[in-house]
Design a protein around this motif. Structure first.
Motif, PDB file in Angstrom:
ATOM      1  N   TYR A 218       0.833  -1.207   0.000  1.00 48.95           N
ATOM      2  CA  TYR A 218       0.000   0.000   0.000  1.00 48.95           C
ATOM      3  C   TYR A 218       0.864   1.253   0.000  1.00 48.95           C
ATOM      4  CZ  TYR A 218      -3.120   3.645   1.725  1.00 48.95           C
ATOM      5  OH  TYR A 218      -3.809   4.818   1.882  1.00 48.95           O
ATOM      6  N   PHE A 219       1.870   1.317   0.882  1.00 49.73           N
ATOM      7  CA  PHE A 219       2.721   2.501   0.966  1.00 49.73           C
ATOM      8  C   PHE A 219       3.578   2.671  -0.288  1.00 49.73           C
ATOM      9  CE2 PHE A 219       1.958   1.989   5.603  1.00 49.73           C
ATOM     10  CZ  PHE A 219       1.422   3.252   5.822  1.00 49.73           C
TER      11      PHE A 219
ATOM     12  N   GLY B 263       3.795   5.773  -3.248  1.00 53.85           N
ATOM     13  CA  GLY B 263       5.022   6.489  -3.598  1.00 53.85           C
ATOM     14  C   GLY B 263       6.116   6.442  -2.550  1.00 53.85           C
ATOM     15  N   TYR B 264       5.892   5.733  -1.438  1.00 58.24           N
ATOM     16  CA  TYR B 264       6.916   5.621  -0.398  1.00 58.24           C
ATOM     17  C   TYR B 264       7.779   4.377  -0.625  1.00 58.24           C
ATOM     18  CZ  TYR B 264       3.993   9.035   2.009  1.00 58.24           C
ATOM     19  OH  TYR B 264       3.269  10.145   2.321  1.00 58.24           O
ATOM     20  N   ASN B 265       8.949   4.388   0.016  1.00 58.47           N
ATOM     21  CA  ASN B 265       9.835   3.216   0.018  1.00 58.47           C
ATOM     22  C   ASN B 265      10.159   2.748  -1.412  1.00 58.47           C
ATOM     23  OD1 ASN B 265      11.380   1.212   1.161  1.00 58.47           O
ATOM     24  ND2 ASN B 265       9.660  -0.192   1.463  1.00 58.47           N
ATOM     25  N   ARG B 266      10.485   3.701  -2.275  1.00 56.89           N
ATOM     26  CA  ARG B 266      10.759   3.422  -3.679  1.00 56.89           C
ATOM     27  C   ARG B 266      12.170   2.878  -3.878  1.00 56.89           C
ATOM     28  NH1 ARG B 266       6.762   3.336  -7.631  1.00 56.89           N
ATOM     29  NH2 ARG B 266       5.112   4.748  -7.014  1.00 56.89           N
ATOM     30  N   GLN B 267      12.333   2.102  -4.932  1.00 59.96           N
ATOM     31  CA  GLN B 267      13.656   1.727  -5.427  1.00 59.96           C
ATOM     32  C   GLN B 267      13.714   2.135  -6.894  1.00 59.96           C
ATOM     33  OE1 GLN B 267      15.011  -2.245  -4.617  1.00 59.96           O
ATOM     34  NE2 GLN B 267      15.514  -1.684  -2.526  1.00 59.96           N
TER      35      GLN B 267
ATOM     36  N   PRO C   4       2.470  -1.127  -9.452  1.00 56.89           N
ATOM     37  CA  PRO C   4       2.974  -0.028  -8.617  1.00 56.89           C
ATOM     38  C   PRO C   4       3.231  -0.450  -7.177  1.00 56.89           C
ATOM     39  CG  PRO C   4       0.625   0.226  -9.059  1.00 56.89           C
ATOM     40  CD  PRO C   4       1.098  -0.885  -9.938  1.00 56.89           C
ATOM     41  N   GLU C   5       2.542  -1.536  -6.739  1.00 63.53           N
ATOM     42  CA  GLU C   5       2.727  -1.999  -5.360  1.00 63.53           C
ATOM     43  C   GLU C   5       4.125  -2.548  -5.103  1.00 63.53           C
ATOM     44  OE1 GLU C   5       1.210  -5.578  -7.641  1.00 63.53           O
ATOM     45  OE2 GLU C   5       0.812  -3.425  -7.590  1.00 63.53           O
TER      46      GLU C   5
END
Length: 468
Positions: free
Chosen positions: A137-138, A142-146, A168-169
């Motif tokens: 979900y996060f 857009g959080y915790n991207r690589q 996107p997940e």
């Protein structure tokens, strides 16, 4: 932006598993010896149980590390994690019992151990599922991207970019491409990320941009560049992934093996080729079929009477189908059509308003109740509860020539329901789409996947608008 620290997360997973194991100990101790719900004789001191719980926690964490339970999970399915958790705790309880036998600790309550194991595995599965869903979900927000760099802007690289956008997940963001020849036109500039330079510009891009992974999507004639590219990525501390230019021929989850000292890719890796997986699936099939037969026995009797009353002939219809390893078997159904004349060969599809159907038979086919006797096929070992639907030999011979990979479905037992059927592909629907769903199921089988298909079949209902 939150950056993923894999070493920290690995330690947190291990510590959280250990904490849930100890929490399970406290909860089960209270249920077994303090709640009064279960009669017991005088137990050993709580300290003894606590000591063995700490030992078990250490064993479980160590076993988890040995079978890569704490490896990165961003790209992995929960079904894979589910299987590893079960494996870890099966190994751990065996080691624990061996240690207890060795030190002659024979007074531990067996009912306590059984309740303890069920509780801790349930807690760990639930918390890991919630955690994985939360991370997805996060990442989707857009959080915790690589960040990913794609080397190769041809058809392979563009296809990977489009596929990655559908997930996107996973939390991956493409920052751009490198390519020696490709240039974007106006529409491609809007559709794809920019081309940051040529392959020779890789060192500058790695130094300038924050990149976690480099994906090599080069054509076959450019594979000679791989050694240099991989060396540059490793020097920069960046992971490298390779998409082979022949990936269309590979299964969804390729299996790498060693043959004569050389690494090889198994073109058709099937989880049910493993004896342990076949055993688990077979035990599940037997248990589920017995439960279904007992549960529906009054309904089976009523349908049998209904068929006998509404149409002369046997209540059960037997038809030859092709099953596991292309072997034929007789599949059982409640008869829904008039009895054919002796010597008549049935090589046609049932059509809407087919005059061969009985009125009661039309109801059975629409509601799929005519399929209930197939649970006896499951018990005999000819079928599974979940698997590709079997077809008549006449149509198998026809489809094997017309539909690529059609015969792959016969690598596993056919099923009463399947991934295709749970997605609405029943009756008069595309054979090609059904085969694609069957192959996906075969290559991605897990016991959890079977359970999911069964629940989806029940949720969607048994009424089939395409059944004639």
């Amino acid at each position: 932006m939150i950056r993923k620290n894999q070493e920290f997360l690995t330690q947190m997973y291990a510590l959280t598993d250990f904490a849930f194991i100890q929490f399970s100990f406290l909860l089960v101790w209270w249920i077994r010896f303090r709640s009064g719900w279960i009669p017991f004789s005088r137990p050993l001191p709580v300290e003894t149980y606590a000591m063995w719980s700490f030992i078990y926690g250490g064993i479980a964490v160590l076993a988890g590390m040995m079978i890569a339970l704490y490896s990165p999970k961003r790209k992995k399915r929960f079904a894979d994690e589910f299987i590893k958790i079960i494996q870890v705790h099966c190994i751990s309880i065996f080691v624990l019992l061996s240690l207890m036998f060795f030190v002659k600790e024979v007074n531990i309550s067996r009912s306590y151990l059984a309740l303890y194991m069920v509780t801790l595995v349930m807690f760990i599965l639930v918390y890991r599922y919630i955690l994985k869903s939360s991370l997805k979900y996060f990442r989707q927000k857009g959080y915790n991207r690589q960040f990913v760099l794609i080397v190769g802007a041809g058809s392979l690289g563009k296809r990977f970019f489009q596929n990655l956008k559908q997930y996107p997940e996973l939390g991956y963001e493409v920052i751009g491409f490198l390519d020696d020849y490709q240039k974007w036109d106006v529409q491609e500039k809007l559709r794809y990320k920019p081309i940051l330079g040529t392959v020779d510009d890789l060192p500058k891009v790695l130094e300038k941009e924050l990149i976690d992974e480099v994906v090599l999507a080069l054509p076959l004639d450019a594979h000679y560049k791989y050694a240099k590219i991989i060396a540059l990525c490793e020097k920069a501390g960046v992971r490298t992934l390779i998409i082979p230019d022949f990936f269309d021929y590979l299964p969804a989850r390729p299996y790498f093996d060693n043959f004569a000292g050389m690494p090889t890719i198994n073109v058709r890796d099937i989880p049910l080729d493993m004896a342990a997986n076949r055993l688990f699936k077979r035990l599940f099939d037997i248990a589920f079929s017995l439960f279904a037969i007992i549960l529906t026995s009054p309904l089976l009797l009523l349908i049998w009477i209904g068929v006998k009353i509404t149409s002369p002939g046997p209540a059960i219809f037997k038809q030859e189908r092709v099953g596991l390893n292309r072997r034929t078997f007789m599949m059982y159904k409640f008869r829904s059509m008039k009895v054919m004349s002796p010597g008549t060969v049935d090589t046609g599809w049932t059509t809407e308003n087919d005059p061969r159907r009985t009125r009661f038979g039309s109801f059975l086919r629409k509601t799929s109740l005519d399929e209930l006797p197939q649970f006896f096929n499951v018990l005999s070992g000819d079928m599974s509860v979940v698997g590709p639907r079997p077809e008549r030999p006449y149509f198998v011979e026809q489809f094997r020539e017309e539909i690529p990979k059609y015969m792959v479905k016969h690598h596993v037992r056919p099923g009463i329901t399947g991934y295709a059927q749970s997605n609405g592909l029943r009756g008069d629907t595309s054979i090609e789409e059904r085969v694609n769903h069957d192959i996906f199921y075969i290559e991605n089988w897990s016991l959890l996947f079977d359970i999911k298909i069964i629940f989806k079949t029940i949720r969607n209902g048994f009424v089939n608008k395409n059944a004639y």
